[in-house]
Design an enzyme around this catalytic site. Structure first.
Site, PDB file in Angstrom:
ATOM      1  N   ASP A 204       0.763  -1.108   0.032  1.00 41.11           N
ATOM      2  CA  ASP A 204      -0.051   0.077  -0.149  1.00 41.11           C
ATOM      3  C   ASP A 204       1.014   1.307   0.148  1.00 41.11           C
ATOM      4  OD1 ASP A 204       1.202   0.452   2.505  1.00 41.11           O
ATOM      5  OD2 ASP A 204      -0.752   0.290   3.574  1.00 41.11           O
ATOM      6  N   ASP A 206       1.381   4.729   2.281  1.00 48.83           N
ATOM      7  CA  ASP A 206       1.021   5.422   3.356  1.00 48.83           C
ATOM      8  C   ASP A 206       1.409   7.014   3.662  1.00 48.83           C
ATOM      9  OD1 ASP A 206       0.543   2.763   5.056  1.00 48.83           O
ATOM     10  OD2 ASP A 206       2.202   2.393   4.355  1.00 48.83           O
ATOM     11  N   ASP A 302      -3.258   4.330   2.883  1.00 51.03           N
ATOM     12  CA  ASP A 302      -3.555   4.792   4.352  1.00 51.03           C
ATOM     13  C   ASP A 302      -3.231   6.187   4.502  1.00 51.03           C
ATOM     14  OD1 ASP A 302      -4.439   2.153   5.056  1.00 51.03           O
ATOM     15  OD2 ASP A 302      -2.401   1.398   5.671  1.00 51.03           O
TER      16      ASP A 302
END
Ligand code: CTP
Ligand code: MN
Ligand code: MN
Ligand code: MN
Length: 378
Positions: A204, A206, A302
């Site tokens: 992902d 962040d 995120d």
């Protein structure tokens, strides 16, 4: 440097936060094996065993040479009986029977596939396996009720399980910068997580967001999310509001390891032309769908918002690696009688919070040499 009579013996401090762990790893065969056993333990609700394997792998990651002989491991910390047996098996037989049989096991394969669905943790996967669900087709065919996250996870399964490149992370970064600048000029966006540690790919992307004036960041996340949504950048989002100062059932308790920032777990829709705009070449994996090329991919992102007064702690706490973070907190507690979180550092002896405006200051408070992000890859 060794001669024929003696093998090189390495010396390694016992906490990962005392060590410089770059991405260069001379023992990937051994660390991959131990990491797989760690993953299997974590997926099987055996957290303690998982941590033990992670610590053992992390020690091997800092060795300057490939391990060729068990005698080289004498005196090294964190290598328990079980990990040593796995290492010995690999050195003597080229593979560990336990690792190989774990890899082949139906249960491990099913746990991997099912927890690969965003929103599905080990507990849910375990329950599904006990109900006879072992793969995505069986999950789709079953009449399991899926929550919103899991539905998005299933829908974008292939994209989400494809590693995110640094180029894609940078393209996402430009979008987040634009969103933040639009809703709160002066707010700052910092790349955190694995990409801040110099990793070339991630699962992902962040980001940590703050504003130099304390208080200006309050209520910021919903505004960012609305902007992103209005521009069509979000396939899924769930925002969790700040629970540091207030919670559903009364005033804040003394902070645990759980972090209480306003944050957003999301799935971005990243268009190929957004990547090109960010100065990148064409993607290599535009996939066929509905007979045509899908000109975008889904990416897990995120977002975390922190007040400037806690920024250094948030930055340190969200840069990782997960083991490095865990070891920092263990060091603080066991060696310094302090409590470290992503919000603050508390000295339990002096009964006082230790202020910091930089990561360097936090390491200094903890009596540790400063370790830069690129050397926190434990
Ligand atoms: N983190 C956290 N609380 C969570 C999730 C993550 O504090 N609920 C922290 C982790 O401890 C880690 C950082 O956020 O320090 C990034 O987590 P994650 O994205 O899961 O891992 P990365 O190190 O970025 O690895 P990857 O490249 O696989 O994303
Ligand atoms: Mn999952
Ligand atoms: Mn990450
Ligand atoms: Mn993350």
């Amino acid at each position: 440097p060794t001669n024929e009579a003696e093998v090189e013996v390495f010396s390694v401090p016992s906490y990962a936060c005392q060590r410089r762990t770059t991405l260069e790893n001379r023992n990937t065969v051994l660390t991959d094996a131990l990491s797989l056993l760690a993953e299997n333990a974590e997926l099987s609700a055996e957290e303690g065993r998982g941590v033990a394997f992670r610590r053992a792998a992390a020690v091997l990651k800092v060795l300057p040479e490939p391990v060729t002989d068990m005698t080289q491991l004498k005196g090294l910390p964190c290598l328990g009986e079980h990990s040593l047996r796995v290492i010995k098996d690999i050195l003597e037989n080229g593979a560990s029977s336990e690792v190989e049989s774990t890899k082949q096991s139906e249960r491990f394969k099913a746990l991997k596939v099912l927890t690969g669905v965003f929103g599905v943790g080990a507990k849910t996967a375990d329950r599904w396996i006990r109900e006879g669900i072992h793969d995505l087709q069986q999950l789709k065919d079953s009449r399991q009720t899926l929550n919103r996250a899991q539905r998005a996870g299933l829908e974008h399964y292939d994209d989400i399980n494809q590693p995110v490149s640094k180029a894609e992370a940078d393209a996402i970064g430009e979008i987040v910068e634009e969103a933040v600048a639009s809703v709160l000029p002066g707010a700052q966006v910092t790349l955190i997580g694995g990409f801040r540690r110099g990793k070339l790919t991630g699962h992902d992307v962040d980001f940590l967001i703050t504003h130099p004036e304390e208080g200006r960041e309050v209520g910021l996340m919903p505004k960012i999310v609305s902007w992103l949504e209005s521009q069509g950048f979000l396939l899924y989002q769930k925002t969790i509001r700040n629970s540091y100062l207030e919670s559903d059932d009364g005033p804040a308790r003394p902070c645990s390891n759980m972090d209480r920032f306003e944050r957003c777990f999301s799935v971005f829709k990243l268009a190929e032309d957004e990547k090109r705009r960010a100065g990148q070449t064409q993607s290599h994996h535009a996939s066929a769908e509905d007979g045509g090329l899908k000109p975008w991919r889904a990416v897990r992102v995120d977002l975390v918002v922190s007040p400037i007064s806690q920024f250094a702690f948030a930055l340190l706490g969200w840069t990782g690696s997960k083991l490095f973070e865990r070891e920092l907190r263990r060091w603080a507690g066991h060696e310094k009688t302090m409590s470290l979180s992503s919000h603050a550092l508390y000295d339990n002896t002096q009964r006082t919070y230790l202020r910091a405006t930089s990561e360097e200051e936090i390491f200094a408070h903890l009596g540790l040499d400063y370790i830069p992000p690129s050397e926190r890859n434990a």
